[in-house]
Motif scaffolding. Sequence first.
Motif, PDB file in Angstrom:
ATOM      1  N   VAL A  40       0.843  -1.203   0.000  1.00  0.00           N
ATOM      2  CA  VAL A  40       0.000   0.000   0.000  1.00  0.00           C
ATOM      3  C   VAL A  40       0.875   1.248   0.000  1.00  0.00           C
ATOM      4  N   GLN A  41       1.888   1.241   0.890  1.00  0.00           N
ATOM      5  CA  GLN A  41       2.850   2.330   0.934  1.00  0.00           C
ATOM      6  C   GLN A  41       4.155   1.863   0.308  1.00  0.00           C
ATOM      7  N   PRO A  42       4.625   2.550  -0.740  1.00  0.00           N
ATOM      8  CA  PRO A  42       5.868   2.106  -1.397  1.00  0.00           C
ATOM      9  C   PRO A  42       7.069   2.155  -0.447  1.00  0.00           C
ATOM     10  N   ASP A  43       7.958   1.161  -0.587  1.00  0.00           N
ATOM     11  CA  ASP A  43       9.236   1.159   0.121  1.00  0.00           C
ATOM     12  C   ASP A  43      10.302   1.709  -0.816  1.00  0.00           C
ATOM     13  N   VAL A  44      11.132   2.578  -0.289  1.00  0.00           N
ATOM     14  CA  VAL A  44      12.163   3.200  -1.107  1.00  0.00           C
ATOM     15  C   VAL A  44      13.531   2.942  -0.476  1.00  0.00           C
ATOM     16  N   ASP A  45      14.465   2.485  -1.287  1.00  0.00           N
ATOM     17  CA  ASP A  45      15.841   2.275  -0.832  1.00  0.00           C
ATOM     18  C   ASP A  45      16.784   2.888  -1.864  1.00  0.00           C
ATOM     19  N   THR A  46      17.827   3.554  -1.371  1.00  0.00           N
ATOM     20  CA  THR A  46      18.759   4.242  -2.260  1.00  0.00           C
ATOM     21  C   THR A  46      20.180   3.770  -2.001  1.00  0.00           C
ATOM     22  N   ILE A  47      20.913   3.495  -3.067  1.00  0.00           N
ATOM     23  CA  ILE A  47      22.326   3.091  -2.993  1.00  0.00           C
ATOM     24  C   ILE A  47      23.133   4.034  -3.878  1.00  0.00           C
ATOM     25  N   SER A  48      24.269   4.495  -3.350  1.00  0.00           N
ATOM     26  CA  SER A  48      25.140   5.380  -4.114  1.00  0.00           C
ATOM     27  C   SER A  48      26.455   4.675  -4.439  1.00  0.00           C
ATOM     28  N   ASN A  49      27.157   5.222  -5.424  1.00  0.00           N
ATOM     29  CA  ASN A  49      28.490   4.743  -5.812  1.00  0.00           C
ATOM     30  C   ASN A  49      28.497   3.265  -6.201  1.00  0.00           C
ATOM     31  N   ILE A  50      27.488   2.849  -6.940  1.00  0.00           N
ATOM     32  CA  ILE A  50      27.435   1.479  -7.438  1.00  0.00           C
ATOM     33  C   ILE A  50      27.901   1.463  -8.894  1.00  0.00           C
ATOM     34  N   THR A  51      28.635   0.425  -9.258  1.00  0.00           N
ATOM     35  CA  THR A  51      29.128   0.267 -10.631  1.00  0.00           C
ATOM     36  C   THR A  51      28.504  -0.986 -11.238  1.00  0.00           C
ATOM     37  N   ILE A  52      27.905  -0.826 -12.406  1.00  0.00           N
ATOM     38  CA  ILE A  52      27.258  -1.936 -13.110  1.00  0.00           C
ATOM     39  C   ILE A  52      27.910  -2.061 -14.487  1.00  0.00           C
ATOM     40  N   THR A  53      28.373  -3.255 -14.822  1.00  0.00           N
ATOM     41  CA  THR A  53      28.977  -3.513 -16.124  1.00  0.00           C
ATOM     42  C   THR A  53      28.197  -4.615 -16.838  1.00  0.00           C
ATOM     43  N   LEU A  54      27.723  -4.288 -18.042  1.00  0.00           N
ATOM     44  CA  LEU A  54      26.970  -5.240 -18.859  1.00  0.00           C
ATOM     45  C   LEU A  54      27.847  -5.653 -20.034  1.00  0.00           C
TER      46      LEU A  54
END
Length: 599
Positions: free
Chosen positions: A188-202
Amino acid sequence: MPKLVSRNNRKLKWILGILFFLVLIIFLASWYVSGKIKPIVQQELGAIVNKATNGLYDIHFDKVNVNPLTGNASLTEVSLVPDTNVYQKLVAQKKAPNNLYVIKLQKLSIKKFHPFKIYFDKKLEIDLLLFDRPHITMVNKSLAFNEDKLPQPEKSPYDYIKNIFTALHVKTIDFKNASFKYVNNNKVQPDVDTISNITITLKDWLIDSVSAKDKSRFYLLKDAYIYLNNYTYATPDSMYYIKASQFEFSASAKKLNIKEFALQPRYAEQEFAKVNGYARDRYSLQLNNIDFHGVNLISYIKNREVLASEMNIANGVLSVFNDNSYPKLEQDKTGKFPHQLLQKIDIPITIKKVNLNQLDISYAEFDKESRQRGRISFNNTSGVITNVTNQYKNKKKNPIIEANLESYLMEQGKLNVGFKFNVMAPKADFSYQGQLLNMDGRQLNYITRPLAMVQIKSCLIRSLAFDIKANEDLASGKVAFTYNDLSLGLMKKHKGGERLKRLGLLSLLANAMVIYSDNPSEDGKFTEAPIHYKRKPTGSFFNFIWKTLFQGVKYSVGFTPKKEAEIKRYVSRFENMKDEREKRRIRRELRRFEKEKNR
């Protein structure tokens, strides 16, 4: 000599002229190719993105910079945004994805796009797409019609590019130092989580005539890597930090490694209860080299489900401290057993096997009566936990979480214990059985003296075996305690000081009248303690286990309710005798004072 110099100068001019001409030809050719690329990027890219996503996404950018000589290009002020109206229509048509993405960044760099391949082969091949410091928002809503979909597209994206390119191939896509915002829209109420300085390589993203059917690819990729160096999260109660360092994930290897994971209290032991205003367990956790194997990335992307075949913890420390000199906050802890709490976690979790190695676990408490600190430890704890799940489809097949652990009590007595938790039982049924072997009982003085004001003068523990069945209300079973040469000393706080002193007479009474010095006794009689213990609603899971086993130990050594009542009568009589002696002493002192006064 001058003629030779003149001739050499003319040759040099010819060479320089030819080189200049070649450079000019290359530049003009590059300029021509650049003219072909820019319209594609400016006019066709948005159409391709929009068409390939059924109108769900639009891409916007400010300008395009192209350097055909180096094969590099860049887009500035880039944003990829979804159309929410289109999304609602796709939901109605059962074609919408579980995740919506919003990506914004100042610059997208394209490294080595091989312009001549575009012109001559109609193939766009890029060595590197670099998203520098992008802001990524992922909104998750699990949709039932996506449950069994494969990670390959239903319709090949090749159909959207075949009139422009024969193939679109990007060797590496890098999201450097990204900030990632996760929005869970499943409640009902959205959960929000934040992460900084993440590196993603595809790695190896390919669109051609056959890539959509390639089972070795997921979402047209060959691999994905995720790296997070330092992650810190402040718990909502402001009492802890959750920290992780060197978080590394490989999709092809299906492996996740976390070098260090910690639950770090914000306040020191002496300040923790003071800040809370009441006695509360203070946890400090440090785990090292946590490996997950068989991680299912697709399940996490689709439903945020943590699914792994195995988890390994190399070593770690768990310390719990409670300062009971502060008032206790009486709370009903019913429904808060470990297997119940697992079922209440919002994230779906299934880990088939957890291997624990060399964990040092300790519990310490500061006692308000003795004004001393007691501590008990379980060292080198290792073992296996199986079927860790809160997923209904899995626990319906097998509702039992099983844990088999080995530890050393106070670094000495070998303890083996096995737990079975029924996650489908309405009353949180569980059982535990095990055995403690060969220990000098005096090692327990570190906890019995400060917290129970009992000194173990001597005791050789041969075996403490237990077999208990319980639920959240009641525990029943048996305890078999085999020991020799048990002798106890009852303690009390010394007036005006912090140390404890032994109550000689009461200790003598307890040892003589109540306690069995050996079990089995000299005549071979063995006392086995039946267990029937009702949990107080405020008692925690670990308190419930401790009190249950302690009841069995007390009964085994002779402290039955009948014997306790008897010793209390002797204590009361002894205290009355002390009072009478004190009164007689005072009367004698008064008479002596009166005599001296009348002289």
